[in-house]
Design a protein around this motif. Structure first.
Motif, PDB file in Angstrom:
ATOM      1  N   LYS A 199     -11.231  -6.553  -8.468  1.00 57.69           N
ATOM      2  CA  LYS A 199     -10.051  -6.599  -7.610  1.00 57.69           C
ATOM      3  C   LYS A 199     -10.051  -5.445  -6.608  1.00 57.69           C
ATOM      4  CE  LYS A 199      -6.904  -8.977 -10.800  1.00 57.69           C
ATOM      5  NZ  LYS A 199      -5.667  -8.853 -11.608  1.00 57.69           N
ATOM      6  N   ALA A 200     -10.436  -4.265  -7.084  1.00 57.22           N
ATOM      7  CA  ALA A 200     -10.469  -3.107  -6.184  1.00 57.22           C
ATOM      8  C   ALA A 200     -11.489  -3.316  -5.061  1.00 57.22           C
ATOM      9  CB  ALA A 200     -10.804  -1.843  -6.975  1.00 57.22           C
ATOM     10  N   SER A 217     -10.533  -5.324 -13.040  1.00 54.66           N
ATOM     11  CA  SER A 217      -9.882  -4.346 -12.157  1.00 54.66           C
ATOM     12  C   SER A 217     -10.846  -3.845 -11.092  1.00 54.66           C
ATOM     13  CB  SER A 217      -9.359  -3.170 -12.984  1.00 54.66           C
ATOM     14  OG  SER A 217      -8.412  -3.611 -13.946  1.00 54.66           O
ATOM     15  N   GLN A 265     -12.564  -6.246  -3.921  1.00 52.75           N
ATOM     16  CA  GLN A 265     -12.059  -7.293  -3.038  1.00 52.75           C
ATOM     17  C   GLN A 265     -10.977  -6.771  -2.110  1.00 52.75           C
ATOM     18  OE1 GLN A 265     -10.845 -10.390  -5.709  1.00 52.75           O
ATOM     19  NE2 GLN A 265     -12.906 -11.232  -5.932  1.00 52.75           N
ATOM     20  N   GLN A 266     -10.149  -5.868  -2.612  1.00 51.06           N
ATOM     21  CA  GLN A 266      -9.102  -5.306  -1.768  1.00 51.06           C
ATOM     22  C   GLN A 266      -9.672  -4.378  -0.703  1.00 51.06           C
ATOM     23  OE1 GLN A 266      -6.327  -3.486  -4.441  1.00 51.06           O
ATOM     24  NE2 GLN A 266      -5.502  -5.432  -5.195  1.00 51.06           N
ATOM     25  N   SER A 267     -10.774  -3.694  -1.028  1.00 50.85           N
ATOM     26  CA  SER A 267     -11.364  -2.759  -0.072  1.00 50.85           C
ATOM     27  C   SER A 267     -12.220  -3.457   0.978  1.00 50.85           C
ATOM     28  CB  SER A 267     -12.219  -1.728  -0.813  1.00 50.85           C
ATOM     29  OG  SER A 267     -13.295  -2.363  -1.493  1.00 50.85           O
ATOM     30  N   ASP A 279     -13.818  -7.582   7.896  1.00 53.09           N
ATOM     31  CA  ASP A 279     -14.805  -6.499   7.844  1.00 53.09           C
ATOM     32  C   ASP A 279     -16.224  -7.053   7.754  1.00 53.09           C
ATOM     33  OD1 ASP A 279     -12.741  -4.699   7.949  1.00 53.09           O
ATOM     34  OD2 ASP A 279     -12.603  -4.474   5.767  1.00 53.09           O
ATOM     35  N   SER A 314     -12.648  -6.983   3.289  1.00 49.69           N
ATOM     36  CA  SER A 314     -12.004  -8.211   3.746  1.00 49.69           C
ATOM     37  C   SER A 314     -13.006  -9.064   4.519  1.00 49.69           C
ATOM     38  CB  SER A 314     -10.798  -7.883   4.630  1.00 49.69           C
ATOM     39  OG  SER A 314     -11.214  -7.209   5.798  1.00 49.69           O
TER      40      SER A 314
END
Length: 241
Positions: free
Chosen positions: A138-139, A135, A141-143, A148, A145
């Motif tokens: 994933k967090a 988790s 990776q989502q924050s 960025d 990109s």
């Protein structure tokens, strides 16, 4: 009536299907809830098992002392020729040994449960840790990109280039020193070096001898020979040498 009965049957079937769907939605939540409750109750259960094991070990030690005491009594009765009493002591010892054997079996079962529960808890903790790590990844990776990251790299390169230009600007000579011709200065330096080498190669001139002061004093104090003019001329000639 037939149409009415078919409608009722169809309605009951739809109701049963919706109930099944509701049950399917509720079952996973119930299972996960049970899993959480089981995981949270593992530690108290382990504590209780350890307490039970300690109690069984105490009982076993107590019964072993009883067995030893009955053996000592049987020996004493044997010495005193009291056979019946010695046999009774041995019977009690057998009973105690039977209880000790039962307690040993109980301890093995408790040990087995402790090992299984500790293993299950370790597995659950490992799975929970892996889920937490997944988790977190994933967090992250989502924050963050790719855009960025590329933007950050471009910004860093731009700042580096700006700093290089600033350093070059600071290193550029300004004022009077900016008008100097580097080639001309280097040529002048070479001429100075050549002149210095030529001076080192030339022989040193002989040391010039001056007329001693004592000779002048002696000449002035000596008696006059000839005329004053001829003496002065002679002194001048000597001094010229």
């Amino acid at each position: 009536m037939l149409y009415y009965s078919q409608a009722i049957i169809r309605r009951e079937g739809e109701s049963a299907g919706s109930d099944k769907k509701m049950l399917k939605k509720l079952l996973p939540k119930t299972k996960s809830k049970k899993k959480k409750e089981a995981a949270s109750s593992a530690i108290p259960t382990l504590d209780r098992l350890h307490e039970t094991l300690e109690m069984l070990e105490k009982k076993e030690r107590f019964l072993q002392k009883k067995c030893s005491a009955e053996i000592e009594k049987a020996k004493d009765y044997t010495k005193s020729k009291n056979k019946n009493a010695a046999i009774q002591c041995l019977k009690k010892k057998k009973l105690y040994e039977t209880q000790i054997e039962q307690l040993s079996n109980f301890q093995l079962r408790v040990h087995d449960q402790i090992i299984m529960l500790e293993s299950a808890k370790a597995t659950t903790d490992t799975v929970d840790a892996l889920r937490s790590g997944s988790s977190a990844v994933k967090a992250i990776q989502q924050s963050v990109s790719i855009d960025d990251i590329e933007s950050a790299i471009e910004e860093a390169n731009e700042q580096t280039e700006n700093m290089r230009e600033i350093q070059q600007a600071l290193a550029t000579p300004v004022g009077a020193s900016a008008d100097f011709d580097e080639d001309e200065l280097e040529a002048e330096l070479e001429e100075l070096e050549e002149e210095e080498e030529m001076e080192e190669e030339l022989p040193e001139p002989p040391a010039r001898q001056s007329a001693p002061t004592e000779q002048l004093v002696k000449a002035a104090s000596a008696p006059k020979q000839g005329s004053d003019l001829s003496e002065l001329t002679r002194l001048q000639a000597e001094m010229a040498l």
